[in-house]
Enzyme design. Structure first.
Site, PDB file in Angstrom:
ATOM      1  N   LYS A 243       0.807  -0.990  -0.059  1.00 18.42           N
ATOM      2  CA  LYS A 243      -0.015  -0.183   0.365  1.00 18.42           C
ATOM      3  C   LYS A 243       0.760   1.437  -0.139  1.00 18.42           C
ATOM      4  O   LYS A 243       1.331   1.678   0.855  1.00 18.42           O
ATOM      5  CB  LYS A 243      -1.221  -0.181   1.374  1.00 18.42           C
ATOM      6  CG  LYS A 243      -2.086   1.059   1.322  1.00 18.42           C
ATOM      7  CD  LYS A 243      -3.038   1.819   1.945  1.00 18.42           C
ATOM      8  CE  LYS A 243      -1.542   2.684   2.637  1.00 18.42           C
ATOM      9  NZ  LYS A 243      -1.723   4.147   1.895  1.00 18.42           N
TER      10      LYS A 243
ATOM     11  N   GLU B 144       9.733   1.513  10.668  1.00 18.77           N
ATOM     12  CA  GLU B 144      10.792   2.095  10.254  1.00 18.77           C
ATOM     13  C   GLU B 144      10.451   3.369  10.805  1.00 18.77           C
ATOM     14  O   GLU B 144       9.141   3.994   9.916  1.00 18.77           O
ATOM     15  CB  GLU B 144      11.116   2.151   8.940  1.00 18.77           C
ATOM     16  CG  GLU B 144      11.554   0.571   8.722  1.00 18.77           C
ATOM     17  CD  GLU B 144      13.346   0.453   9.559  1.00 18.77           C
ATOM     18  OE1 GLU B 144      14.094   1.213  10.009  1.00 18.77           O
ATOM     19  OE2 GLU B 144      13.572  -0.361   9.834  1.00 18.77           O
TER      20      GLU B 144
ATOM     21  N   CYS C  34      13.388  11.182   7.481  1.00 20.14           N
ATOM     22  CA  CYS C  34      13.223  10.390   8.014  1.00 20.14           C
ATOM     23  C   CYS C  34      14.657  10.881   8.942  1.00 20.14           C
ATOM     24  O   CYS C  34      14.880  10.983  10.335  1.00 20.14           O
ATOM     25  CB  CYS C  34      13.646   8.294   8.027  1.00 20.14           C
ATOM     26  SG  CYS C  34      14.094   8.519   7.089  1.00 20.14           S
TER      27      CYS C  34
ATOM     28  N   GLU D 209       9.202  15.971  14.796  1.00 22.00           N
ATOM     29  CA  GLU D 209       9.930  15.364  13.276  1.00 22.00           C
ATOM     30  C   GLU D 209       9.559  16.860  12.498  1.00 22.00           C
ATOM     31  O   GLU D 209       8.278  16.111  12.740  1.00 22.00           O
ATOM     32  CB  GLU D 209       9.691  14.466  12.572  1.00 22.00           C
ATOM     33  CG  GLU D 209      10.130  13.857  11.720  1.00 22.00           C
ATOM     34  CD  GLU D 209       9.772  12.815  10.890  1.00 22.00           C
ATOM     35  OE1 GLU D 209       9.080  12.111  11.165  1.00 22.00           O
ATOM     36  OE2 GLU D 209      10.953  12.488  10.497  1.00 22.00           O
TER      37      GLU D 209
HETATM   38  P1  NAD Z   1       2.347   8.806   7.914  1.00 23.98           P
HETATM   39  O1  NAD Z   1       2.578   7.655   9.055  1.00 23.98           O
HETATM   40  O2  NAD Z   1       1.395   8.955   7.484  1.00 23.98           O
HETATM   41  O3  NAD Z   1       1.998   7.592   6.614  1.00 23.98           O
HETATM   42  C1  NAD Z   1       3.081   5.994   5.995  1.00 23.98           C
HETATM   43  C2  NAD Z   1       1.054   4.975   5.424  1.00 23.98           C
HETATM   44  O4  NAD Z   1       0.976   5.154   6.695  1.00 23.98           O
HETATM   45  C3  NAD Z   1       0.837   5.920   4.225  1.00 23.98           C
HETATM   46  O5  NAD Z   1       1.029   4.738   3.403  1.00 23.98           O
HETATM   47  C4  NAD Z   1      -0.162   6.149   5.671  1.00 23.98           C
HETATM   48  O6  NAD Z   1      -1.608   5.603   4.207  1.00 23.98           O
HETATM   49  C5  NAD Z   1      -0.900   5.009   6.313  1.00 23.98           C
HETATM   50  N1  NAD Z   1      -1.146   5.330   6.981  1.00 23.98           N
HETATM   51  C6  NAD Z   1      -1.429   5.910   7.958  1.00 23.98           C
HETATM   52  N2  NAD Z   1      -2.754   5.919   8.772  1.00 23.98           N
HETATM   53  C7  NAD Z   1      -2.400   4.332   8.264  1.00 23.98           C
HETATM   54  C8  NAD Z   1      -3.841   3.814  10.127  1.00 23.98           C
HETATM   55  N3  NAD Z   1      -4.345   3.850  10.424  1.00 23.98           N
HETATM   56  N4  NAD Z   1      -2.978   2.486   9.118  1.00 23.98           N
HETATM   57  C9  NAD Z   1      -2.589   1.931   8.414  1.00 23.98           C
HETATM   58  N5  NAD Z   1      -2.108   2.772   7.514  1.00 23.98           N
HETATM   59  C10 NAD Z   1      -1.770   3.469   7.598  1.00 23.98           C
HETATM   60  O7  NAD Z   1       3.853   8.804   7.084  1.00 23.98           O
HETATM   61  P2  NAD Z   1       4.139   9.851   6.277  1.00 23.98           P
HETATM   62  O8  NAD Z   1       3.982  11.325   6.064  1.00 23.98           O
HETATM   63  O9  NAD Z   1       3.998   9.020   4.728  1.00 23.98           O
HETATM   64  O10 NAD Z   1       5.451   9.269   5.972  1.00 23.98           O
HETATM   65  C11 NAD Z   1       6.511  10.833   6.768  1.00 23.98           C
HETATM   66  C12 NAD Z   1       7.186   9.332   8.004  1.00 23.98           C
HETATM   67  O11 NAD Z   1       7.447   8.332   7.596  1.00 23.98           O
HETATM   68  C13 NAD Z   1       8.319  10.719   8.721  1.00 23.98           C
HETATM   69  O12 NAD Z   1       7.222  10.209  10.136  1.00 23.98           O
HETATM   70  C14 NAD Z   1       9.090   9.671   8.118  1.00 23.98           C
HETATM   71  O13 NAD Z   1      10.632  10.088   9.139  1.00 23.98           O
HETATM   72  C15 NAD Z   1       9.038   8.222   8.177  1.00 23.98           C
HETATM   73  N6  NAD Z   1       9.905   7.781   7.099  1.00 23.98           N
HETATM   74  C16 NAD Z   1      10.991   7.018   7.829  1.00 23.98           C
HETATM   75  C17 NAD Z   1      11.596   6.212   7.225  1.00 23.98           C
HETATM   76  C18 NAD Z   1      13.276   5.440   7.968  1.00 23.98           C
HETATM   77  O14 NAD Z   1      13.535   4.583   6.600  1.00 23.98           O
HETATM   78  N7  NAD Z   1      12.837   4.883   9.851  1.00 23.98           N
HETATM   79  C19 NAD Z   1      12.000   6.384   6.129  1.00 23.98           C
HETATM   80  C20 NAD Z   1      11.309   7.194   5.342  1.00 23.98           C
HETATM   81  C21 NAD Z   1       9.998   7.820   6.233  1.00 23.98           C
END
Ligand code: NAD
Length: 499
Positions: free
Chosen positions: A192, A268, A303, A402
């Site tokens: 997804k 992650e 991230c 963040e």
């Molecule tokens: P997010 O958590 O808002 O969304 C990530 C994914 O989760 C999306 O596909 C979203 O649709 C899904 N999602 C949201 N709510 C959900 C739920 N209730 N149930 C299941 N899935 C759900 O994050 P974002 O805004 O897309 O990305 C930014 C974040 O990602 C930042 O916090 C960043 O640090 C992190 N990130 C971490 C790494 C790493 O390797 N540690 C790498 C890249 C990004």
């Protein structure tokens, strides 16, 4: 070498793009069962880019069932590793063949400079698929040191159906970090992508089929987190849930696993990386360039972004002046212009979030040294100037939370001890960096930093040979390297009594 194609080249290509917008289930594109769609916006213009299938519970059921059927058939899961390897290598080569199309889709969908997606993201996707393809027929099981009458074998088996939920900042690369090891080990996957950037994942599914991946082994469900994402995470026939995204959502996924079938969950999540510059740093120019890159690359939507610059008070002003002069060369611009180094913020919501943090920084007493405003690029879109705060205290919101945007918080320290304390004083522990010419300080401090990766005299370095992931609330488990295989395999013990 950065490949240089003109903006006109990219605009011409954009006009011819045939954007795939439907879900991919069991080897073919389908509409969402509900018939619903959502609009993908090009953040560089604010204008609609595509209407994409908004999948939800019934689509999740269909995709998970297809993945389970594919897994149970053994067409992929029991294929000799050397044959899985060839399919994944073919997929890597198709990604390379279609790199311009994929790079452009990525850039139009989430706003990053197309020259970055062409020279960084898409090659990294292909390399990741190749790396796991190459690795998988070299991973051996173990024979336990038993007595003469016994044989204890320890083997790795694919887990089954893996759900992968990924974010928008490196859309296809974060998917590849999951798909490479998950597919190489023989699992079926339901992916997804983020609702903010689903287009490259949807296209990849078709390329995977063309490479020879059997139907049902890779399914892609575009849709929202609270619908498709939540249904996947709660599904009782998903064996393993791998996630990259925010800490807030990561915590929900742990709950969903507990409420359903205790599926394995690997997270992650977010970061607030300290980039520590000691007074004995040998090359302040290099440290300053890296500090600017660390927070402004990918518009700060990283991230591991070096969002906290911790500097010894004796060199702070000199270093900060150098960071500012580098940052001045990084004006946000049209992502399709090959000269652009900073693109658009992913959408209006994230744009507003970043501006709210900037306002909180000023209100909290930090000194705004540069930027702090929306940037005007073309006639629309969501661009923010590279922003630098000085005199930040580590208890301020801009130091603790963040931001996920181009905002740097500079924090002074007086002793190495204090630097370590400030560095560790956040909920996150994804990465850290330090700059020093003293090898003992480097080792001592690196050991004490509570972070999954520590860079010494560099920033954001690493390749597929090393694991990536976080301590504390930055997550669990690791992406990349052979360690990632732990997430996608069960260890089986087979104990034979010999006659
Ligand atoms: P997010 O958590 O808002 O969304 C990530 C994914 O989760 C999306 O596909 C979203 O649709 C899904 N999602 C949201 N709510 C959900 C739920 N209730 N149930 C299941 N899935 C759900 O994050 P974002 O805004 O897309 O990305 C930014 C974040 O990602 C930042 O916090 C960043 O640090 C992190 N990130 C971490 C790494 C790493 O390797 N540690 C790498 C890249 C990004």
């Amino acid at each position: 070498m950065r490949e240089r194609k003109s903006a006109a080249h990219w605009r011409g290509l954009a006009e011819q793009l045939d954007i795939r917008t439907r879900a991919f289930i069991d080897g073919r594109y389908v509409d969402a069962a509900s018939g619903e769609t959502f609009t993908c916006i090009n953040p560089a213009t604010g204008r609609p880019l595509a209407e994409v299938a908004a999948t939800s519970d019934p689509d999740v059921d269909t995709a998970v069932a297809a993945a389970r059927r594919a897994f149970d058939s053994g067409h992929w899961s029991r294929l000799p590793p050397v044959k899985r390897k060839r399919v994944l290598q073919k997929l890597a080569s198709l990604v390379r063949e279609h790199r311009e199309e994929l790079a452009l889709l990525e850039s139009l969908d989430m706003g990053k400079p197309v020259s970055d997606s062409l020279t960084i993201d898409i090659p990294a996707v292909a390399n990741c698929l190749d790396w796991y393809a190459e690795a998988i027929d070299k991973v051996y099981g173990e024979v336990a040191p038993t007595g003469d009458n016994m044989l204890g074998m320890i083997t790795r088996e694919p887990i089954g159906v893996v759900a992968a939920i990924v974010p928008w900042n490196f859309p296809l690369l974060m998917a590849a970090w999951k798909l490479g090891p998950a597919l190489a080990t023989g699992n079926s996957v339901v992916l997804k992508p983020s609702e903010k950037s689903p287009l490259t994942a949807i296209r990849l599914a078709e390329l995977a089929t063309a490479a020879g991946l059997p139907d049902g082994v890779l399914n892609v469900l575009p849709g929202f987190g609270h619908t498709a994402g939540q249904a996947l995470a709660l599904h009782n026939d998903v064996d393993c849930l791998v996630f990259t995204g925010s800490t807030r959502v990561g915590k929900k996924l742990l709950e969903y696993a507990g409420q359903s079938n205790m599926k394995r969950v690997w997270l992650e999540c977010g970061g607030k990386t300290p980039n520590i510059v000691m007074a004995d740093c040998a090359d302040l120019d290099a440290a300053a360039r890296a500090a600017a890159f660390a927070i402004f690359f990918n518009q700060g939507e990283m991230c591991s972004a070096g969002s906290r610059l911790l500097v010894d008070v004796r060199i702070k002003d000199e270093l900060l002046d150098k960071v500012i002069s580098t940052a001045k060369t990084l004006k946000p611009g049209d992502p399709l212009d090959p000269a652009t180094r900073m693109g658009a913020i992913v959408d209006d919501k994230q744009f507003e979030t970043v501006l709210r943090y900037i306002a909180a920084g000023t209100a909290g007493g930090a000194i705004l040294r540069m930027g702090g405003h929306p940037a005007k690029v073309g006639d629309g879109g969501y661009f923010i100037e590279p922003t630098i705060f000085d005199e930040v205290r580590n208890d301020m919101r801009i130091a603790q939370e963040e931001i996920f945007g181009p905002v740097l918080s500079t924090i002074r320290f007086e002793t190495v001890e204090e630097a370590v304390e400030i560095a560790n004083d956040v909920q996150y522990g994804l990465a850290a960096a330090l700059w020093t010419s003293d090898v003992s300080t480097a080792h001592r401090v690196a050991r004490r930093l509570r972070a999954g990766t520590v860079w010494v005299n560099c920033f954001e370095q690493g390749d597929l040979t090393v694991p990536f992931g976080g301590y504390k609330q930055s997550g669990t488990g690791r992406d990349k390297s052979l360690h990632a295989l732990d997430k996608y395999t069960e260890l089986k013990t087979t104990w034979l009594k010999l006659s």
